[in-house]
Design a protein around this motif. Sequence first.
Motif, PDB file in Angstrom:
ATOM      1  N   ASP A 179      53.714  39.349  49.109  1.00 31.30           N
ATOM      2  CA  ASP A 179      53.457  39.672  50.551  1.00 31.30           C
ATOM      3  C   ASP A 179      53.826  38.292  51.304  1.00 31.30           C
ATOM      4  N   THR A 180      53.408  37.408  50.891  1.00 31.64           N
ATOM      5  CA  THR A 180      53.609  35.979  51.565  1.00 31.64           C
ATOM      6  C   THR A 180      55.374  35.749  51.519  1.00 31.64           C
ATOM      7  N   LEU A 181      55.625  35.930  50.278  1.00 30.99           N
ATOM      8  CA  LEU A 181      57.160  35.810  50.013  1.00 30.99           C
ATOM      9  C   LEU A 181      58.168  36.889  51.151  1.00 30.99           C
ATOM     10  N   GLN A 191      46.191  38.771  43.388  1.00 31.91           N
ATOM     11  CA  GLN A 191      46.752  37.636  43.803  1.00 31.91           C
ATOM     12  C   GLN A 191      48.227  37.828  43.776  1.00 31.91           C
ATOM     13  N   THR A 192      48.642  38.607  42.725  1.00 37.25           N
ATOM     14  CA  THR A 192      50.284  38.775  42.649  1.00 37.25           C
ATOM     15  C   THR A 192      50.705  39.561  44.060  1.00 37.25           C
ATOM     16  N   THR A 193      49.835  40.350  44.382  1.00 38.43           N
ATOM     17  CA  THR A 193      50.455  40.987  45.683  1.00 38.43           C
ATOM     18  C   THR A 193      50.396  40.257  46.959  1.00 38.43           C
ATOM     19  N   ALA A 232      38.499  43.853  35.616  1.00 31.33           N
ATOM     20  CA  ALA A 232      37.957  42.987  36.892  1.00 31.33           C
ATOM     21  C   ALA A 232      39.058  41.924  36.853  1.00 31.33           C
ATOM     22  N   LYS A 233      39.337  41.335  35.760  1.00 38.04           N
ATOM     23  CA  LYS A 233      40.343  40.434  35.655  1.00 38.04           C
ATOM     24  C   LYS A 233      41.722  40.779  36.186  1.00 38.04           C
ATOM     25  N   ALA A 234      42.146  41.878  35.533  1.00 36.04           N
ATOM     26  CA  ALA A 234      43.513  42.480  35.841  1.00 36.04           C
ATOM     27  C   ALA A 234      43.584  42.792  37.321  1.00 36.04           C
ATOM     28  N   GLY A 235      42.535  43.343  38.068  1.00 35.47           N
ATOM     29  CA  GLY A 235      42.397  43.668  39.253  1.00 35.47           C
ATOM     30  C   GLY A 235      42.714  42.364  40.279  1.00 35.47           C
ATOM     31  N   TYR A 236      42.040  41.030  39.717  1.00 35.89           N
ATOM     32  CA  TYR A 236      42.432  39.958  40.434  1.00 35.89           C
ATOM     33  C   TYR A 236      43.567  39.496  40.280  1.00 35.89           C
ATOM     34  N   VAL A 237      44.052  39.326  39.112  1.00 34.07           N
ATOM     35  CA  VAL A 237      45.824  38.949  39.004  1.00 34.07           C
ATOM     36  C   VAL A 237      46.628  39.846  39.868  1.00 34.07           C
ATOM     37  N   GLN A 238      46.076  41.032  39.846  1.00 35.64           N
ATOM     38  CA  GLN A 238      46.944  42.067  40.672  1.00 35.64           C
ATOM     39  C   GLN A 238      47.087  41.776  41.948  1.00 35.64           C
ATOM     40  N   LEU A 295      33.922  38.251  38.570  1.00 34.83           N
ATOM     41  CA  LEU A 295      35.204  38.310  37.928  1.00 34.83           C
ATOM     42  C   LEU A 295      36.559  38.764  38.885  1.00 34.83           C
ATOM     43  N   GLU A 296      35.898  39.711  39.885  1.00 37.81           N
ATOM     44  CA  GLU A 296      36.892  40.129  40.615  1.00 37.81           C
ATOM     45  C   GLU A 296      37.164  39.371  41.848  1.00 37.81           C
ATOM     46  N   ARG A 297      36.157  38.297  41.794  1.00 37.47           N
ATOM     47  CA  ARG A 297      36.652  37.441  42.997  1.00 37.47           C
ATOM     48  C   ARG A 297      37.567  36.224  42.478  1.00 37.47           C
TER      49      ARG A 297
END
Length: 160
Positions: free
Chosen positions: A75-77, A69-71, A61-67, A24-26
């Motif tokens: 960063d890309t933006l 990806q958001t980061t 784990a899901k919240a960490g993955y979403v965070q 889930l973390e991945r």
Amino acid sequence: MSQPKPRARIKYSEAVVNLIVGVLERGGTNLDAANAAGMDRNTFYLWSKKHPEFKARIEAAKAGYVQSQTTAVLDTLEECRSLAEAYVLKVFKGEIQRVKTRTDATGVVIFKDTETVLPSDRMVERFLQLNSGEQQFNLTIGLAEPDDDYDDDEFSEPED
């Protein structure tokens, strides 16, 4: 038609929970995590109801993955913004050149012209806003709502 083989009964253990949390973390789905642990999807959901600590870990784990990806997106933006700002400054300094070439049928260059890229009115306007502190950035994802002044008659079907 053969019946699917029943899966072996998986006992609740820290090792299995760690495996599921890792999937889930991945960014894996609940079904991916259940399959990785060799369990049925129903067992996964039963465990989440029966073991509050399991449910808390999978949610974290899901919240960490979403965070993460958001980061990564932010960063890309930020990187894109920095590149765009550098480009705009080069345009204002006259450092950006546009090269136009024309070739013949064999690929030999028969015409080459170089010109300095001039900032557009919109670019100047945006540059002045950025430097005056009036910048505003909104990112909205969702369905559009009709404007308050939406007029149904504007978009009615033509009459025959």
